[in-house]
Every structure is written in structure tokens, then in C-alpha cells.
Design a protein around this motif. Structure first.
Motif: not given
Length: 222
Positions: A159, A163, A100-101, A95-98
Motif C-alpha cells: 500500500t 502511495y 502517506q501524508d 502509522d501508515p496515515t502519517t
């Protein structure tokens, strides 16, 4: 007793001893205490007739509990955010979005720490008593705690490396703007190591180039 050191009454410890004495804390908030190990060392040595009393008083001024807390333990909040990011990057979750957050929230915590006065390594009073705190979290410790494991996770995740580089750049900018340029060299060093980590992995040349370009854009002018 066994448990996590949660709070330390440093001024109270200092006041326990005779004028001219020195106390060295052998632990700090956020470290684990094991029964029978030293909490502090006092010199000159305490007289035998006062040793039991001062030992009991010193124990009362070091609060130990079953869990870590964030009241005096800034490393705990950082550890939690790093754990969130690492779990999000694990193959089972992916879950790269989490991630990143969590990484950019981590930057907010780091800036708050780096724009506050560094943790003192010694306290003193007007009785010439001194308390040494050699285990206090340093800025280098902070960088290692926040970035070392995440850096390792970027080996084949360019990626995520980007970040991290962007976050470190924001942290360096904010600390430098507040007069903390001398406190961010460890963060710059980790940024360079992130590039090295990706280059040592299996990323495509184009992705390695993306990471290098990000590093150059973020850090070359700093």
C-alpha cells in the motif's frame, strides 16, 4: 571550523581572485565541513603574499553552523519529510496515515524544485573569473534522496508502494507540464524499481498485482 555549511556567498568568492582565475567549490550548502579540509580550490595558484588574506576572506564567505538550515539547502527539507515517513513506517510506530501524508507533502517539495531552474554548476563574471560548483544538488540526487530509502521500506508494504507511485506520477505530470520532461527520468526509474522491490518481497500475489496495476495506470501513458 567543524559544522554544517549553511550559506555560501558565491559572488563574493568569485570576486576574491584575479581576472582569469577559476575557483572550484569543494563543498556546498547542506554538506558537513571538517576543520582542515578544503572549502575551495583556486587556480592559477594564489601568490604567497596574498594567500593568507584570500584564505581568510574565503572562509568568511562560507558560513558554517551547528545545524543544517533550509535557506540554501533544499535537500534538508526533503530529508526531514523522508525521516517522518520512515519513522511512521517503523514497526514500533506503524502509522501508515502519517507516512502517506509525508509522502504527498514530499511531492509538493519535489515539484517546487523541478519547476524551478536547475542549480547552476558554474558562475562567471565580466572579468573572466569562473566559480565551479560540482557538488550542487542535481535532479538525480534529488530523486535518490527523496525515494531510495522509502523505496526500500515498501518491500513488504504494497500500500505504501502505491502511495509512492501515485506521488511520483503527480510529480512527473507537474514537471512535464512545465517543460521539465527531461528532468524526471530518474523519478520514472525509481518508480520501476518500486515495483521490483515489492516483487522481491513477501507480498501476496494479489498485492503485487495491485502495485503493478498502479504503475501501469500511472506510467504507461507517460
Amino acid at each position: 571550523t567543524d559544522g554544517w555549511v549553511q550559506q555560501i556567498d558565491r559572488r563574493g568568492l568569485l570576486a576574491l581572485t584575479d581576472p582569469g582565475s577559476t575557483i572550484r567549490l569543494e563543498t556546498d550548502a547542506g554538506r558537513y565541513a571538517i576543520r582542515g579540509t578544503a572549502l575551495c580550490t583556486i587556480w592559477p595558484a594564489v601568490a604567497d603574499d596574498r594567500l593568507t588574506e584570500i584564505t581568510a576572506d574565503a572562509r568568511r564567505r562560507v558560513h558554517v553552523g551547528s545545524t543544517r538550515t533550509m535557506s540554501e539547502d533544499p535537500g534538508y527539507g526533503i530529508r526531514q519529510l523522508v525521516d517522518v515517513a520512515l519513522r511512521a513506517l517503523s514497526p514500533g510506530i506503524n502509522d501508515p496515515t502519517t507516512a502517506q501524508d509525508a509522502i504527498f507533502h514530499l511531492g509538493t517539495v519535489l515539484v517546487a524544485r523541478l519547476t524551478s531552474p536547475p542549480a547552476p554548476t558554474a558562475y562567471g563574471d565580466d572579468q573572466d573569473r569562473h566559480l565551479l560548483t560540482p557538488h550542487a544538488l542535481t535532479d538525480d540526487d534529488l530523486a535518490e534522496l527523496a525515494l531510495a530509502e522509502l523505496r526500500g521500506a515498501t518491500r513488504n508494504l504494497p500500500t505504501v508502494a502505491i502511495y509512492l507511485l501515485q506521488m511520483i506520477g503527480l510529480v512527473v505530470d507537474a514537471a512535464t507540464a512545465n517543460g521539465g520532461d527531461d528532468r524526471v527520468e530518474a523519478f520514472r526509474r525509481h518508480a520501476r524499481l518500486i515495483v521490483d522491490t515489492v516483487n522481491a518481497g513477501d507480498a501476496l500475489d494479489i498485492d503485487r498485482r495491485r502495485v503493478q496495476d498502479t504503475f501501469d495506470n500511472v506510467f504507461k501513458a507517460r
